[in-house]
Motif scaffolding. Structure first.
Motif, PDB file in Angstrom:
ATOM      1  N   LEU A 189       0.841  -1.191   0.000  1.00 38.04           N
ATOM      2  CA  LEU A 189       0.000   0.000   0.000  1.00 38.04           C
ATOM      3  C   LEU A 189       0.876   1.241   0.000  1.00 38.04           C
ATOM      4  N   SER A 190       0.321   2.358  -0.447  1.00 37.53           N
ATOM      5  CA  SER A 190       1.079   3.593  -0.535  1.00 37.53           C
ATOM      6  C   SER A 190       1.682   3.966   0.827  1.00 37.53           C
ATOM      7  N   GLY A 191       2.998   4.064   0.881  1.00 37.02           N
ATOM      8  CA  GLY A 191       3.688   4.429   2.114  1.00 37.02           C
ATOM      9  C   GLY A 191       3.785   3.322   3.125  1.00 37.02           C
ATOM     10  N   GLY A 192       3.312   2.135   2.787  1.00 39.65           N
ATOM     11  CA  GLY A 192       3.300   1.033   3.753  1.00 39.65           C
ATOM     12  C   GLY A 192       4.429   0.045   3.505  1.00 39.65           C
ATOM     13  N   PRO A 193       4.581  -0.924   4.403  1.00 42.12           N
ATOM     14  CA  PRO A 193       5.619  -1.942   4.245  1.00 42.12           C
ATOM     15  C   PRO A 193       5.228  -2.958   3.173  1.00 42.12           C
ATOM     16  N   GLY A 194       6.195  -3.695   2.696  1.00 40.55           N
ATOM     17  CA  GLY A 194       5.914  -4.761   1.750  1.00 40.55           C
ATOM     18  C   GLY A 194       5.106  -5.866   2.397  1.00 40.55           C
ATOM     19  N   ARG A 195       4.326  -6.541   1.600  1.00 47.54           N
ATOM     20  CA  ARG A 195       3.498  -7.646   2.087  1.00 47.54           C
ATOM     21  C   ARG A 195       4.094  -8.946   1.551  1.00 47.54           C
ATOM     22  N   PRO A 196       4.689  -9.751   2.412  1.00 42.85           N
ATOM     23  CA  PRO A 196       5.413 -10.930   1.933  1.00 42.85           C
ATOM     24  C   PRO A 196       4.521 -12.088   1.501  1.00 42.85           C
ATOM     25  N   GLY A 200      -3.385 -15.301   0.969  1.00 45.02           N
ATOM     26  CA  GLY A 200      -4.074 -15.202   2.245  1.00 45.02           C
ATOM     27  C   GLY A 200      -5.363 -15.998   2.201  1.00 45.02           C
ATOM     28  N   VAL A 201      -5.664 -16.690   3.286  1.00 43.45           N
ATOM     29  CA  VAL A 201      -6.897 -17.491   3.393  1.00 43.45           C
ATOM     30  C   VAL A 201      -7.680 -16.914   4.560  1.00 43.45           C
ATOM     31  N   LEU A 202      -8.833 -16.318   4.277  1.00 45.30           N
ATOM     32  CA  LEU A 202      -9.550 -15.530   5.277  1.00 45.30           C
ATOM     33  C   LEU A 202     -10.839 -16.207   5.729  1.00 45.30           C
ATOM     34  N   SER A 203     -11.114 -16.049   7.010  1.00 48.84           N
ATOM     35  CA  SER A 203     -12.390 -16.476   7.584  1.00 48.84           C
ATOM     36  C   SER A 203     -12.587 -15.702   8.871  1.00 48.84           C
ATOM     37  N   ASN A 204     -13.752 -15.887   9.491  1.00 48.52           N
ATOM     38  CA  ASN A 204     -14.040 -15.163  10.730  1.00 48.52           C
ATOM     39  C   ASN A 204     -14.491 -16.145  11.802  1.00 48.52           C
ATOM     40  N   ARG A 205     -15.787 -16.327  11.994  1.00 49.67           N
ATOM     41  CA  ARG A 205     -16.288 -17.183  13.076  1.00 49.67           C
ATOM     42  C   ARG A 205     -16.063 -18.671  12.809  1.00 49.67           C
ATOM     43  N   HIS A 228      -3.258 -17.513   7.422  1.00 48.86           N
ATOM     44  CA  HIS A 228      -4.658 -17.255   7.718  1.00 48.86           C
ATOM     45  C   HIS A 228      -4.839 -15.786   8.083  1.00 48.86           C
ATOM     46  N   ASN A 229      -5.881 -15.167   7.506  1.00 48.10           N
ATOM     47  CA  ASN A 229      -6.248 -13.769   7.777  1.00 48.10           C
ATOM     48  C   ASN A 229      -5.100 -12.782   7.572  1.00 48.10           C
ATOM     49  N   GLU A 230      -4.390 -12.952   6.456  1.00 50.11           N
ATOM     50  CA  GLU A 230      -3.415 -11.972   5.996  1.00 50.11           C
ATOM     51  C   GLU A 230      -3.656 -11.727   4.506  1.00 50.11           C
ATOM     52  N   PRO A 231      -3.503 -10.497   4.027  1.00 55.51           N
ATOM     53  CA  PRO A 231      -3.171  -9.283   4.770  1.00 55.51           C
ATOM     54  C   PRO A 231      -4.392  -8.596   5.388  1.00 55.51           C
ATOM     55  N   TYR A 232      -5.529  -9.246   5.317  1.00 55.92           N
ATOM     56  CA  TYR A 232      -6.765  -8.717   5.898  1.00 55.92           C
ATOM     57  C   TYR A 232      -7.422  -9.793   6.752  1.00 55.92           C
TER      58      TYR A 232
END
Length: 291
Positions: A189-196, A200-205, A228-232
């Motif tokens: 992201l602009s001005g952010g660190p690199g995302r290695p 990403g495999v995302l879930s919640n409950r 799991h749950n990266e980068p969001y």
């Protein structure tokens, strides 16, 4: 008297035509719009392989880059309407290949996420973002509530209504369903660190299917950086598809985030679709064993 009225009508028509925005300009007075979408604009949803026989139903909410003609270009440069702030680069290509490899139905959303984000609830701040990754979106600034609702009603709601009706039909038919949302993310992201992370495999409950998929994928691809749950992470405030269609229906589900520099061309899209398809099949087979 009839001639006077006819003359006035011609003059008023000429004035209104002169006042129309040039192609690419942002409409100056959206208050007068009867609708956001015109008959010339694409439908919000495209259903691919509707008769697919797999257990999987694929959704790609950020596939499109379309902007309704009546909104011009939202005041943005052309480059911004084609960048990662506008859509998930490469996600549609991966999703289409997954639909072929799995024989799965796929829902594609045709409009730019800058018009309205179809993976956000209405009250999310970035459902219609004024700023995205440091880029101001002039056509979204200080947008009146009724104009926000108009975009949501004409694009977001029809897309998810068709997804819901399709899932309803599968439920009535007794068809097993695993919901898979396909996304991509920018390496930085602009001005952010690199995302290695590469995946990403995302879930919640409910982490059941995400955990099985991640385990299978890592076993087959030990060199790949995935988590799991990266980068969001998924939550009720910032997501729509998984909370509503996945958790809300009690379906097995996951949301995939693929780093977009890996899927920017057809070769990368096919490679990643093949890797993901095998991981999904493995995870589904484990679920069958546990039934």
């Amino acid at each position: 008297m009839t001639l006077i009225y006819e003359f006035r009508s011609v003059v008023e028509l000429a004035i209104s035509m002169c006042a129309m925005p040039a192609s690419g300009d942002v409409l100056q007075d959206p208050e007068t719009l009867p609708n956001v979408l015109s008959p010339l604009d694409p439908r919000p949803v495209e259903l691919v392989n509707a008769s697919g026989r797999a257990d999987f139903v694929l959704v790609c909410e950020h596939a499109g880059i379309a902007v309704p003609g009546r909104l011009g270009n939202l005041g943005l440069r052309a480059a911004d309407t084609l960048g990662h702030i506008a859509y998930d680069i490469g996600a549609e290509g991966v999703a289409r290949r997954l639909a072929d490899l799995l024989d799965a139905p796929l829902f594609l959303q045709r409009y730019s996420r800058l018009v309205v984000d179809c993976n956000r609830p209405f009250n999310a701040p970035d459902c219609i973002p004024e700023v995205s990754d440091g880029t101001v979106v002039p056509g979204n600034l200080n947008l009146a509530e009724h104009l926000r609702r108009q975009r949501y009603a004409e694009i977001h709601e029809p897309f998810h209504r068709e997804v819901a009706l399709f899932l309803d039909g599968r439920a009535r038919a007794g068809s097993r369903t695993v919901l898979v949302a396909v996304h991509s993310f920018t390496p930085r992201l602009s001005g952010g660190p690199g995302r290695p992370w590469q995946l990403g495999v995302l879930s919640n409950r409910d982490r059941r299917f995400a955990g099985r998929f991640l385990g299978s994928f890592q076993e087959r691809n030990p060199e790949t950086i995935c988590a799991h749950n990266e980068p969001y992470a998924v939550d009720d405030q910032g997501d729509y598809t998984i909370p509503v269609h996945g958790e809300g229906r009690g379906l097995l589900h996951l949301l995939l985030e693929i780093r977009n520099d890996l899927i920017g061309d057809p070769e990368g899209q096919y490679r990643w679709a093949s890797l993901i398809a095998q991981g999904l099949i493995d995870a589904r087979e484990k679920d069958h064993v546990n039934d």
